[in-house]
Design an enzyme around this catalytic site. Sequence first.
Site, PDB file in Angstrom:
ATOM      1  N   ILE A  96      75.757  97.599  35.985  1.00  0.00           N
ATOM      2  CA  ILE A  96      74.797  98.652  36.255  1.00  0.00           C
ATOM      3  C   ILE A  96      74.735  99.514  35.002  1.00  0.00           C
ATOM      4  O   ILE A  96      75.768  99.880  34.438  1.00  0.00           O
ATOM      5  CB  ILE A  96      75.191  99.488  37.500  1.00  0.00           C
ATOM      6  CG1 ILE A  96      74.175 100.607  37.763  1.00  0.00           C
ATOM      7  CG2 ILE A  96      76.594 100.049  37.383  1.00  0.00           C
ATOM      8  CD1 ILE A  96      74.457 101.376  39.062  1.00  0.00           C
ATOM      9  N   SER A  97      73.525  99.796  34.519  1.00  0.00           N
ATOM     10  CA  SER A  97      73.379 100.560  33.279  1.00  0.00           C
ATOM     11  C   SER A  97      73.845 101.996  33.465  1.00  0.00           C
ATOM     12  O   SER A  97      73.936 102.507  34.589  1.00  0.00           O
ATOM     13  CB  SER A  97      71.918 100.556  32.828  1.00  0.00           C
ATOM     14  OG  SER A  97      71.491  99.255  32.504  1.00  0.00           O
ATOM     15  N   SER A  98      74.126 102.659  32.346  1.00  0.00           N
ATOM     16  CA  SER A  98      74.561 104.055  32.410  1.00  0.00           C
ATOM     17  C   SER A  98      73.414 104.924  32.922  1.00  0.00           C
ATOM     18  O   SER A  98      72.235 104.607  32.717  1.00  0.00           O
ATOM     19  CB  SER A  98      74.988 104.539  31.028  1.00  0.00           C
ATOM     20  OG  SER A  98      73.852 104.772  30.208  1.00  0.00           O
TER      21      SER A  98
END
Length: 416
Positions: A96-98
């Site tokens: 999951i991206s930041s």
Amino acid sequence: MIPMVATNRNWALPVARWALVALVVAWSSVASGQGVDRFTAARLAMVEKEVLGAGVTNPRVLDSVRNTPRHEFVPVNQRQLAYFDMALPIGAEQTISSPFIVAFMTESLDPQPDDVVFEVGTGSGYQAAILSPLVKQVYSIEIVDELGKRAARTLRKLGYKNVETKVGDGYAGWPEHAPFDKIIVTCSPEKVPRPLVDQLREGGRMVIPVGERYQQTLYLFKKVDGKLEQEALRPTLFVPMTGTAEDQRQRFPDPSQPQLVNGQFEETSGEAEALVGWYYQRQLTVVDDDRAPQGKRYVRFENNEPGRGSRALQGFGVDGSAVRVLHIKAQIRAENVQIGPSPEMLPCIAIVFYDKNRREVGHRWIGPWRGSLAWQQVSGTLAVPATAKEAIMRVGLFGATGRFEVDDISIAAVDR
């Protein structure tokens, strides 16, 4: 202070979190002042410090990030990290991206209430959830069956009624619902897939990371007269787009010979002169100076607010079954560097190693440093975990205050 090479893996906190420890204090402050639960308090503090504080200003986007429970989109064993500004593993070799990157991409997309948006790479469902209150309809596709089904369950449970998902190869788009007003891609192909260009409405926008495995640029494309006009937004690092896009990839890194790009900081791009090859750049300046230790430029990290991030990152492949150790060398200079709110918040040059499932398997560093130092060469030999397949180098102040300058970073592999 004499530079040291760390050999104890349990020293302090994982370096990925050093610049974020101060959020704990902010969480307590927000929670006590507003009477909210710990996740809400953490989320509000994260938005103020790591999203708004890093330059995202669209009020609708900020409100969506404030109201979206990111902890519901990560595995239970990662929930304590949900409101740190960091990517997290979600299984199946994906992440999951930041929060900052999600917010930045969303803002760049310029979502409007009547937009129909197509997302490639559902992942955990978090990006689709951020888009949901901002647009009319979101269609999201995920190539990994288990992730696509899990994301669909999460989105359904949380009541996101204008998000439709399916399992499939995003390279081909979703022609039944095309054309799309906006397209957002959360994985990286080597080139923009032609079907996505065809399915983007005239005048529409596409945000997509494009490039090699560890050297990518996040682009904003606008469709004008059937063609894409491009704007480079920033260097970045995403997981590769698998399926057809990966089958067509022509260039691959050699993890038995890891190397850095632009370790002398001579190359910049874009109006903001972002460092080529480095991403998540926070509170840094590229300094032009004929007296630089190497070349005519070096990088300066500067921070006056204890606990605030000041850093740059770069990923590279490294095969722990072939590479025994990495030798690191760099030129550094420091001026009045003081510890941040936590004892671990001091400048260093660190490498975090990940296995084939993108789980952290070790972190090593040279440093830390404090006080004032004239230009000097530092070096260290860092052991590579046998299960490592890739790594991220992190350099910066990590929450300390003062000025920290770096030039001529290099790594060299030693075979097993």
